[in-house]
Scaffold this active site. Structure first.
Site, PDB file in Angstrom:
ATOM      1  CE1 TYR A 152      -4.418  -2.080   7.685  1.00 56.77           C
ATOM      2  CE2 TYR A 152      -6.208  -0.732   8.986  1.00 56.77           C
ATOM      3  CZ  TYR A 152      -5.366  -1.321   7.631  1.00 56.77           C
ATOM      4  OH  TYR A 152      -5.896  -0.798   6.592  1.00 56.77           O
ATOM      5  CB  ALA A 179       0.613   0.490  15.822  1.00 54.56           C
TER       6      ALA A 179
HETATM    7  P1  NAI Z   1      -5.595  -5.733  -1.257  1.00 59.43           P
HETATM    8  O1  NAI Z   1      -5.272  -6.963  -0.132  1.00 59.43           O
HETATM    9  O2  NAI Z   1      -6.513  -5.753  -2.197  1.00 59.43           O
HETATM   10  O3  NAI Z   1      -4.335  -5.139  -1.616  1.00 59.43           O
HETATM   11  C1  NAI Z   1      -3.058  -5.198  -1.138  1.00 59.43           C
HETATM   12  C2  NAI Z   1      -2.094  -5.166  -2.008  1.00 59.43           C
HETATM   13  O4  NAI Z   1      -0.899  -5.028  -1.201  1.00 59.43           O
HETATM   14  C3  NAI Z   1      -1.905  -6.523  -2.682  1.00 59.43           C
HETATM   15  O5  NAI Z   1      -1.822  -6.229  -4.065  1.00 59.43           O
HETATM   16  C4  NAI Z   1      -0.691  -7.003  -1.976  1.00 59.43           C
HETATM   17  O6  NAI Z   1      -0.332  -8.211  -2.836  1.00 59.43           O
HETATM   18  C5  NAI Z   1       0.134  -6.111  -1.825  1.00 59.43           C
HETATM   19  N1  NAI Z   1       1.026  -6.535  -0.680  1.00 59.43           N
HETATM   20  C6  NAI Z   1       0.763  -7.201   0.536  1.00 59.43           C
HETATM   21  N2  NAI Z   1       1.971  -7.442   1.142  1.00 59.43           N
HETATM   22  C7  NAI Z   1       3.036  -6.893   0.338  1.00 59.43           C
HETATM   23  C8  NAI Z   1       4.444  -6.749   0.347  1.00 59.43           C
HETATM   24  N3  NAI Z   1       5.013  -7.353   1.394  1.00 59.43           N
HETATM   25  N4  NAI Z   1       5.197  -6.408  -0.478  1.00 59.43           N
HETATM   26  C9  NAI Z   1       4.672  -5.725  -1.706  1.00 59.43           C
HETATM   27  N5  NAI Z   1       3.025  -5.805  -1.853  1.00 59.43           N
HETATM   28  C10 NAI Z   1       2.339  -6.184  -0.935  1.00 59.43           C
HETATM   29  O7  NAI Z   1      -6.335  -4.598   0.000  1.00 59.43           O
HETATM   30  P2  NAI Z   1      -6.461  -3.019  -0.156  1.00 59.43           P
HETATM   31  O8  NAI Z   1      -8.151  -3.101   0.350  1.00 59.43           O
HETATM   32  O9  NAI Z   1      -6.664  -2.853  -1.735  1.00 59.43           O
HETATM   33  O10 NAI Z   1      -5.831  -2.369   0.472  1.00 59.43           O
HETATM   34  C11 NAI Z   1      -4.496  -1.268  -0.039  1.00 59.43           C
HETATM   35  C12 NAI Z   1      -4.148  -0.487   0.890  1.00 59.43           C
HETATM   36  O11 NAI Z   1      -5.348   0.312   1.384  1.00 59.43           O
HETATM   37  C13 NAI Z   1      -3.429  -1.305   2.048  1.00 59.43           C
HETATM   38  O12 NAI Z   1      -2.614  -0.415   2.474  1.00 59.43           O
HETATM   39  C14 NAI Z   1      -4.908  -0.949   3.243  1.00 59.43           C
HETATM   40  O13 NAI Z   1      -4.183  -1.114   4.344  1.00 59.43           O
HETATM   41  C15 NAI Z   1      -5.347   0.303   2.729  1.00 59.43           C
HETATM   42  N6  NAI Z   1      -6.771   0.395   3.293  1.00 59.43           N
HETATM   43  C16 NAI Z   1      -7.832  -0.156   2.909  1.00 59.43           C
HETATM   44  C17 NAI Z   1      -9.167  -0.444   3.362  1.00 59.43           C
HETATM   45  C18 NAI Z   1     -10.174  -1.306   2.921  1.00 59.43           C
HETATM   46  O14 NAI Z   1     -11.450  -1.077   3.370  1.00 59.43           O
HETATM   47  N7  NAI Z   1     -10.128  -2.039   1.910  1.00 59.43           N
HETATM   48  C19 NAI Z   1      -9.360   0.673   4.203  1.00 59.43           C
HETATM   49  C20 NAI Z   1      -8.267   1.602   4.689  1.00 59.43           C
HETATM   50  C21 NAI Z   1      -7.139   1.388   4.129  1.00 59.43           C
END
Ligand code: NAI
Length: 254
Positions: free
Chosen positions: A163, A165
């Site tokens: 993650y 990286a």
């Molecule tokens: P989440 O799991 O609720 O949402 C992630 C979304 O990405 C989902 O809608 C999922 O279907 C979609 N997704 C996953 N693989 C995919 C693919 N191959 N193609 C298209 N869509 C895909 O997670 P969250 O927390 O809303 O995360 C959103 C972003 O925020 C991510 O990039 C995560 O790394 C980043 N983030 C989240 C943090 C947290 O504490 N929740 C902290 C720092 C960053």
């Protein structure tokens, strides 16, 4: 509350059927943007139902935003190219691209499988590259790219080699894009969320979560709206002289 006006702007948020992406797209919808709700039609998940429910909610808002719903997997370059073509043909172009789609698969280096390494790199880094590459082709001059990175890309946390990286890679990519796209007045910035209350947190062990909470000076987890506020700010016309930057949104944590 800051009132933004994005009417006439086409905004695509990847992976926006839930979590931070849904919060960001909702904020753009309230500000009158033409919304492109992009979701991964994962047979194992409920993303399609979530996407349809969110689209109905957005269309019912007072701002009555046009909402397009497109499916696709950001890991697959051909699907992303097709997505951007759909955006161009059906929405007329792209003004704001928010690369939000991401996954987490934490494990120490010793225990991490090659599949876990590749899955996170392919989604969180290759996916952003694909969307920037094909998104920039259909983006209008003066557009905005906001990448959802993470403080994990700035600080290394235990169990997150894959993650960290990927997110550090997104930050590097953002800095380069800001230089390459500046002649088209397109800005590229990243937000680096801390710990935000979304379904992704279900994958973090409760004892690790308790430790995180102790360290957040604001005394609470972040909300998708906290990230949306930062993203909308960076997406405004008035932020046009801010580019290549990383904005931590962490409640003072990192
Ligand atoms: P989440 O799991 O609720 O949402 C992630 C979304 O990405 C989902 O809608 C999922 O279907 C979609 N997704 C996953 N693989 C995919 C693919 N191959 N193609 C298209 N869509 C895909 O997670 P969250 O927390 O809303 O995360 C959103 C972003 O925020 C991510 O990039 C995560 O790394 C980043 N983030 C989240 C943090 C947290 O504490 N929740 C902290 C720092 C960053």
């Amino acid at each position: 509350m800051i009132t933004y006006n994005f009417s006439g702007k086409v905004v695509l948020v990847t992976g926006s059927s839930r979590g931070i992406g849904a919060g960001v797209l909702t904020a753009f919808a309230r500000a009158g943007a033409t919304c492109v709700l992009h979701f991964w039609d994962d047979p194992a998940g409920a993303n399609r139902e979530d996407a349809e429910a969110l689209a109905a909610e957005l269309r019912a808002l007072a701002s009555k935003p046009p909402v397009y719903v497109f499916a696709g997997d950001v890991r697959d370059a051909a699907q992303v190219e097709a997505l951007m073509k759909q955006v161009k043909d059906q929405c007329g172009g792209l003004d704001v691209l928010v690369n939000n789609a991401g996954i987490i698969k934490d494990r120490t280096l010793k225990k991490m499988t090659l599949d876990e390494w590749h899955a996170v790199i392919q989604t969180n880094l290759d996916g952003v590259f694909h969307c920037c590459k094909y998104g920039a082709e259909v983006m209008r001059d003066g557009g905005r790219i906001v990448n959802v990175a993470s403080v994990a890309g700035l600080v290394g946390f235990h169990g997150q080699t894959n993650y960290a990286a990927a997110k550090a890679g997104v930050i590097g990519l953002t800095r380069v894009l800001s230089k390459e796209l500046a002649r088209r007045q397109i800005t590229a910035n990243a937000v680096a969320p801390g710990v935000i209350q979304t379904p992704m947190l279900g994958e973090i062990k409760p004892e690790v979560m308790t430790e995180y909470l102790k360290q957040i000076p604001a005394g609470r987890l972040g909300k998708p709206e906290d990230i949306a506020n930062a993203v909308l700010f960076l997406a405004t016309e008035e932020s046009g002289y801010i580019t290549g930057q990383v904005l931590p949104v962490t409640g003072g944590w990192v």
